[in-house]
Design a protein around this motif. Structure first.
Motif, PDB file in Angstrom:
ATOM      1  N   VAL A   1      13.244   3.041  -5.330  1.00 16.86           N
ATOM      2  CA  VAL A   1      14.415   2.457  -5.173  1.00 16.86           C
ATOM      3  C   VAL A   1      14.859   2.208  -3.485  1.00 16.86           C
ATOM      4  O   VAL A   1      15.645   1.312  -3.221  1.00 16.86           O
ATOM      5  N   ASP A   2      13.961   2.378  -2.759  1.00 15.51           N
ATOM      6  CA  ASP A   2      14.112   2.256  -1.318  1.00 15.51           C
ATOM      7  C   ASP A   2      12.824   2.283  -0.681  1.00 15.51           C
ATOM      8  O   ASP A   2      12.111   3.319  -0.923  1.00 15.51           O
ATOM      9  N   ILE A   3      12.357   1.280   0.173  1.00 18.95           N
ATOM     10  CA  ILE A   3      11.236   1.581   1.174  1.00 18.95           C
ATOM     11  C   ILE A   3      11.649   0.952   2.519  1.00 18.95           C
ATOM     12  O   ILE A   3      12.475   0.125   2.490  1.00 18.95           O
ATOM     13  N   ASN A   4      11.164   1.621   3.381  1.00 18.82           N
ATOM     14  CA  ASN A   4      11.225   0.955   4.917  1.00 18.82           C
ATOM     15  C   ASN A   4      10.105   1.322   5.628  1.00 18.82           C
ATOM     16  O   ASN A   4       9.197   2.245   5.322  1.00 18.82           O
ATOM     17  N   ALA A   5       9.750   0.573   6.446  1.00 18.90           N
ATOM     18  CA  ALA A   5       8.584   0.518   7.382  1.00 18.90           C
ATOM     19  C   ALA A   5       8.772   0.136   8.695  1.00 18.90           C
ATOM     20  O   ALA A   5       9.398  -0.700   9.124  1.00 18.90           O
ATOM     21  N   THR A   6       7.742   0.919   9.683  1.00 21.45           N
ATOM     22  CA  THR A   6       7.797   0.432  10.857  1.00 21.45           C
ATOM     23  C   THR A   6       6.269   0.105  11.192  1.00 21.45           C
ATOM     24  O   THR A   6       5.458   0.954  10.920  1.00 21.45           O
TER      25      THR A   6
ATOM     26  N   CYS B   1       1.221   1.811  10.686  1.00 20.06           N
ATOM     27  CA  CYS B   1       2.365   1.689   9.989  1.00 20.06           C
ATOM     28  C   CYS B   1       2.994   3.143   9.463  1.00 20.06           C
ATOM     29  O   CYS B   1       2.180   3.895   9.125  1.00 20.06           O
ATOM     30  N   THR B   2       4.036   3.361   9.820  1.00 23.59           N
ATOM     31  CA  THR B   2       4.960   4.446   9.006  1.00 23.59           C
ATOM     32  C   THR B   2       6.023   4.055   8.004  1.00 23.59           C
ATOM     33  O   THR B   2       6.770   3.199   8.511  1.00 23.59           O
ATOM     34  N   ALA B   3       5.824   4.463   6.824  1.00 26.85           N
ATOM     35  CA  ALA B   3       6.753   4.065   5.730  1.00 26.85           C
ATOM     36  C   ALA B   3       7.345   5.200   5.181  1.00 26.85           C
ATOM     37  O   ALA B   3       6.982   6.391   5.138  1.00 26.85           O
ATOM     38  N   ARG B   4       8.655   4.963   4.678  1.00 29.68           N
ATOM     39  CA  ARG B   4       9.396   6.001   3.903  1.00 29.68           C
ATOM     40  C   ARG B   4       9.735   5.468   2.637  1.00 29.68           C
ATOM     41  O   ARG B   4      10.373   4.543   2.470  1.00 29.68           O
ATOM     42  N   LEU B   5       9.204   6.106   1.451  1.00 30.10           N
ATOM     43  CA  LEU B   5       9.449   5.534   0.160  1.00 30.10           C
ATOM     44  C   LEU B   5      10.339   6.420  -0.602  1.00 30.10           C
ATOM     45  O   LEU B   5      10.225   7.833  -0.705  1.00 30.10           O
ATOM     46  N   THR B   6      11.411   6.038  -1.432  1.00 23.29           N
ATOM     47  CA  THR B   6      12.209   6.929  -2.414  1.00 23.29           C
ATOM     48  C   THR B   6      12.130   6.547  -3.507  1.00 23.29           C
ATOM     49  O   THR B   6      12.254   5.441  -3.767  1.00 23.29           O
TER      50      THR B   6
ATOM     51  N   ALA C   1      12.586  11.709  -5.339  1.00 17.63           N
ATOM     52  CA  ALA C   1      11.260  12.127  -4.771  1.00 17.63           C
ATOM     53  C   ALA C   1      11.054  11.130  -3.515  1.00 17.63           C
ATOM     54  O   ALA C   1      11.023   9.700  -3.688  1.00 17.63           O
ATOM     55  N   SER C   2      10.693  11.513  -2.334  1.00 23.52           N
ATOM     56  CA  SER C   2      10.598  10.530  -1.257  1.00 23.52           C
ATOM     57  C   SER C   2       9.277  11.019  -0.748  1.00 23.52           C
ATOM     58  O   SER C   2       8.773  12.175  -0.699  1.00 23.52           O
ATOM     59  N   TYR C   3       8.622  10.016  -0.030  1.00 25.01           N
ATOM     60  CA  TYR C   3       7.407  10.256   0.540  1.00 25.01           C
ATOM     61  C   TYR C   3       7.351   9.718   1.981  1.00 25.01           C
ATOM     62  O   TYR C   3       7.672   8.275   2.081  1.00 25.01           O
ATOM     63  N   GLU C   4       6.634  10.086   2.954  1.00 24.70           N
ATOM     64  CA  GLU C   4       6.096   9.480   4.095  1.00 24.70           C
ATOM     65  C   GLU C   4       4.789   9.014   4.036  1.00 24.70           C
ATOM     66  O   GLU C   4       3.909   9.699   3.475  1.00 24.70           O
TER      67      GLU C   4
ATOM     68  N   LEU D   1       0.896  -1.324   0.216  1.00 30.19           N
ATOM     69  CA  LEU D   1       0.039   0.095  -0.038  1.00 30.19           C
ATOM     70  C   LEU D   1       0.782   1.187   0.073  1.00 30.19           C
ATOM     71  O   LEU D   1       0.611   2.165  -0.845  1.00 30.19           O
ATOM     72  N   ALA D   2       1.834   1.057   0.804  1.00 30.59           N
ATOM     73  CA  ALA D   2       2.762   2.358   1.068  1.00 30.59           C
ATOM     74  C   ALA D   2       3.571   2.644  -0.493  1.00 30.59           C
ATOM     75  O   ALA D   2       3.435   3.951  -0.965  1.00 30.59           O
ATOM     76  N   GLU D   3       4.159   1.601  -0.839  1.00 38.60           N
ATOM     77  CA  GLU D   3       4.781   1.757  -2.142  1.00 38.60           C
ATOM     78  C   GLU D   3       3.798   2.371  -3.436  1.00 38.60           C
ATOM     79  O   GLU D   3       4.157   3.034  -4.036  1.00 38.60           O
ATOM     80  N   THR D   4       2.716   1.643  -3.419  1.00 35.82           N
ATOM     81  CA  THR D   4       1.904   2.059  -4.387  1.00 35.82           C
ATOM     82  C   THR D   4       1.468   3.503  -4.352  1.00 35.82           C
ATOM     83  O   THR D   4       1.576   4.215  -5.073  1.00 35.82           O
ATOM     84  N   LEU D   5       1.119   4.063  -3.134  1.00 36.94           N
ATOM     85  CA  LEU D   5       0.635   5.338  -2.908  1.00 36.94           C
ATOM     86  C   LEU D   5       2.005   6.429  -3.038  1.00 36.94           C
ATOM     87  O   LEU D   5       1.703   7.345  -3.946  1.00 36.94           O
ATOM     88  N   GLY D   6       2.923   6.185  -2.590  1.00 35.15           N
ATOM     89  CA  GLY D   6       4.137   6.947  -2.917  1.00 35.15           C
ATOM     90  C   GLY D   6       4.498   6.731  -4.107  1.00 35.15           C
ATOM     91  O   GLY D   6       4.937   8.043  -4.738  1.00 35.15           O
TER      92      GLY D   6
END
Length: 138
Positions: free
Chosen positions: A83-88, A127-132, A112-115, A59-64
């Motif tokens: 190129v990068d995703i991390n999630a808590t 969940c909190t994710a960061r996608l670049t 471009a980076s998204y929370e 879900l996070a990668e799709t939206l970002g």
């Protein structure tokens, strides 16, 4: 800030065999500055009946990625690739629908980076994710 119509939103994800379609992800709002989508818990659970952490990442990668793609197209005529995703994962869900909201941390020429914050129907953060994403020229 240009926001896409419902038909445009549907066409972004409604491709035959797309992961977002198989996961039941629906876009509610999409612009480079904010992307909102939902996903059902049912069908996206791990063996203990909890929302799968990987589903939250999808879900996070799709939206970002949608936000980054809209930014890339608007600003540079380009495309975006993750190129990068991390999630808590803070807590989980057993039923219902979860909502993700992606907001930009950085909208540049090459990155471009998204929370992305995923919440349950009560508004609890799951969940909190960061996608670049890298911005590339087609």
């Amino acid at each position: 800030m240009e926001t896409l119509s419902a038909d445009d939103l549907t066409s972004l994800l409604d491709l035959p065999g797309s992961l977002a379609t198989r996961m039941g992800i629906t876009l509610i709002e999409a612009s480079p500055e904010r992307v909102v989508g939902t996903m059902p818990v049912e069908g996206n659970q791990q063996p203990y009946g909890l929302l799968h952490g990987g589903a939250s990442c999808v879900l996070a990668e799709t939206l970002g990625s949608v936000g980054a793609a809209l930014h890339a197209a608007r600003e540079h005529g380009g495309i975006a690739v993750g190129v990068d995703i991390n999630a808590t994962h803070h807590r989980s869900a057993r039923s219902g629908v979860v909502t993700g909201v992606a907001t930009p941390l950085h909208l540049g020429k090459s990155i471009a980076s998204y929370e992305v914050v995923v919440t349950n129907s009560a508004g609890d953060r799951l969940c909190t994710a960061r996608l670049t994403c890298a911005i590339r020229q087609p």
